[in-house]
Scaffold this active site. Structure first.
Site, short mmCIF file in Angstrom:
data_model
loop_
_atom_site.label_atom_id
_atom_site.label_comp_id
_atom_site.label_asym_id
_atom_site.label_seq_id
_atom_site.Cartn_x
_atom_site.Cartn_y
_atom_site.Cartn_z
N HIS A 138 0.82 -1.22 0.00
CA HIS A 138 0.00 0.00 0.00
C HIS A 138 0.85 1.27 0.00
CE1 HIS A 138 -4.01 -1.89 0.76
NE2 HIS A 138 -3.20 -2.90 1.01
N ASP A 185 3.27 9.42 -0.73
CA ASP A 185 2.15 8.58 -0.29
C ASP A 185 1.89 7.52 -1.34
OD1 ASP A 185 0.12 7.82 1.42
OD2 ASP A 185 -0.63 9.87 1.67
C1 G6P Z 1 -0.99 3.11 6.32
C2 G6P Z 1 -0.39 1.75 6.13
C3 G6P Z 1 -1.30 0.69 6.73
C4 G6P Z 1 -1.58 1.03 8.17
C5 G6P Z 1 -2.18 2.42 8.28
C6 G6P Z 1 -2.43 2.85 9.71
O1 G6P Z 1 -2.15 3.24 5.57
O2 G6P Z 1 -0.15 1.48 4.77
O3 G6P Z 1 -0.70 -0.59 6.66
O4 G6P Z 1 -2.42 0.09 8.78
O5 G6P Z 1 -1.29 3.35 7.68
O6 G6P Z 1 -1.26 2.75 10.47
P1 G6P Z 1 -1.22 1.92 11.82
O7 G6P Z 1 0.22 1.80 12.18
O8 G6P Z 1 -2.02 2.73 12.78
O9 G6P Z 1 -1.89 0.58 11.51
#
Ligand code: G6P
Length: 483
Positions: free
Chosen positions: A157, A364
């Site tokens: 992602h 991003d």
């Molecule tokens: C981004 C990453 C995700 C992640 C999200 C939230 O979108 O690509 O993998 O889950 O951020 O971050 P966190 O560390 O809170 O899961």
């Protein structure tokens, strides 16, 4: 075919609860509609006295959620350590912020191996596995070690950076070699694909031919699958949400003044400092815009135990208070700055209320806030999206006002321009973006990835479909000890 989707973070899918990050929001509708089982962290940890991984399982649309307690001894080293202090900064081209230790790396590998063992519980003879994001680069290799021969796909992602940046992570070779256990690796943009392919050829000496690389694990296809949203559904949600009490209160408080909105996790990749400086610059250069426009910046705290994140939180709090102190009036606050999360429902209404959406990350992978802002607009009177050209979304949303997030003066000028854009131009730009969002929906992303994975393994005879009725789950809908 039964599908097992894996990610670190899950969401239970309550539209009224805050959701963290684009990944959870994106995966939710596909799990709900495809009958997949979605496996990830419960957010709780357990010590090692327990022999088998503990999973709490519940229904989610036509699919199911399996929330695993991860091993207490390794969780910190895996999540705050290697994943978010070494990989995340590297993937976002912030080599200066990479903090890494051998211990954290070993914890990361332990958690990947633990997840592989837990997944065996959900495996069926026709399962295919779809692993998400940088938390699980080595999970495919661990599954192969356990004898899994079924198709395994991986989607990143985040961006994939230039070769010299990923090489700042000492374990880069082992990790990328482990990634080649996947049958299919998906990226958000062509640039990510090119960077990965160039790493494979220059660092590992492996050529990519027609999107396929051959390694000791066999063949791996690499390809680009830009992630989308369910634009129609989000648009309906936004139209309804306009009467939500939180949204009505915001509208009343504006007294006819215009609103710009930013919604981000509090993360250094999001360009928040430069964005606040751009607004400061705009109010200085155009005093007539003071009182005429304010910024609502939602910055949801994230990964707060990591120093780079707590430093950023302090820096932003100081900066916002300085800007408000200089430009504010007894009855006007230039920046409304909120450190909390909001539900998708409320966010949809807030986006529709704002005349300008500012999405200005330094880097991003995609940025689904940009897409949601567009989908939430009133077609008769749409707002303007100011978008960083370094967000993956800029490839599709090219009729947004594209900015360089490092150019503070340029951003200040562009935001001022957005505020005075005539209706006709706003509509033309918005219609072009909305048409693309409708064509490249999240359902389209899902189907293309899964079909490509099955084709890669010669399994694509019957087309994959979203199902209306849940398949009979092979797992009980209650807590189990995953074997
Ligand atoms: C981004 C990453 C995700 C992640 C999200 C939230 O979108 O690509 O993998 O889950 O951020 O971050 P966190 O560390 O809170 O899961």
């Amino acid at each position: 075919m039964s599908l097992v989707v894996v990610s670190n973070r899950l969401t239970r899918g309550n539209a009224n609860e805050p959701m963290t990050g684009g990944l959870a929001a994106a995966l939710l509708p596909i799990v709900e509609q495809s009958g997949a089982i979605w496996v990830g962290s419960s957010g709780r940890v357990r010590d090692g006295t327990q022999k088998e991984p503990f999973a709490e399982i519940e229904a989610l649309g036509t699919g199911a959620l399996a929330m695993l307690d991860l091993p207490a001894a390794h969780y910190g080293g895996y999540y705050e350590g290697f994943a978010n202090s070494a990989l995340w900064p590297a993937l976002h081209s912030r080599a200066d912020l990479i903090r890494v230790s051998q211990e954290d790396y070993l914890s990361y590998r332990e958690v990947n191996a633990f997840m592989a063992r837990a997944l065996l519980r959900f495996r069926k003879s026709d399962s295919i596995f779809w692993i998400q994001d940088y938390h699980f680069l080595a999970l495919g290799a661990e599954l192969r070690e356990l004898g899994v021969t079924r198709p395994i796909g991986f989607f990143l992602h985040t961006p994939w950076p230039a070769r010299e940046v990923i090489e700042g992570v000492p374990h880069h070779c082992e990790l990328v070699e482990a990634m080649l256990a996947y049958d299919l690796i998906g990226f958000q943009t062509e640039d990510d694909y090119e960077n990965f392919a160039s790493y494979l050829s220059s660092t590992l000496g492996l050529a990519v031919e027609d999107g396929v690389v051959t390694s000791p694990h066999g063949k791996t296809r690499i390809a680009v699958f830009p992630i989308g949203i369910d634009a129609e559904k989000f648009a309906r949600q936004a139209a309804r949400a306009i009467s939500h009490p939180d949204v009505s209160r915001l509208r009343r408080s504006l007294n006819g003044e215009k609103l710009a909105i930013g919604v981000d996790r509090l993360d250094y990749s999001k360009g928040l400092v430069n964005r606040i400086k751009a607004f400061d610059q705009m109010w200085t250069a155009h005093p007539s815009l003071a009182r005429a426009v304010s910024l609502l910046q939602i910055a949801t705290p994230s990964r707060g135990a990591i120093e780079a994140y707590s430093n950023l939180q302090n820096e932003l709090a100081r900066l916002v208070s300085d800007v408000n102190g200089r430009h504010g009036e007894v009855d006007w606050t230039p920046i409304r700055y909120l450190n909390k999360g909001f539900s998708q429902t409320v966010l949809a209404g807030l986006y529709r209320t704002a005349q300008v959406g500012v999405v200005t990350p330094l880097h991003d992978g995609m940025n689904l806030v940009a897409k949601e802002y567009v989908a939430a607009q009133n077609p008769a009177d749409p707002g303007v999206l100011v978008l960083s050209k370094f967000a993956g979304a800029a490839n599709e949303l090219d009729t947004a006002l594209l900015v360089n997030p490092n150019d503070i003066d340029g951003m200040a000028r562009t935001i001022a321009m957005a505020l005075s854009m005539p209706l006709l131009e706003r509509r033309m730009r918005w219609e072009a973006m909305m048409a693309k969002l409708q064509r490249h929906s999240i359902q389209h992303w899902f189907t293309r990835f899964v079909e490509t994975l099955r084709e890669t393994r010669g399994e694509a005879e019957t087309p994959m479909q979203m199902v209306a009725e849940p398949p009979a789950p092979p797992w009980p809908l209650r807590s189990v000890n995953a074997r």
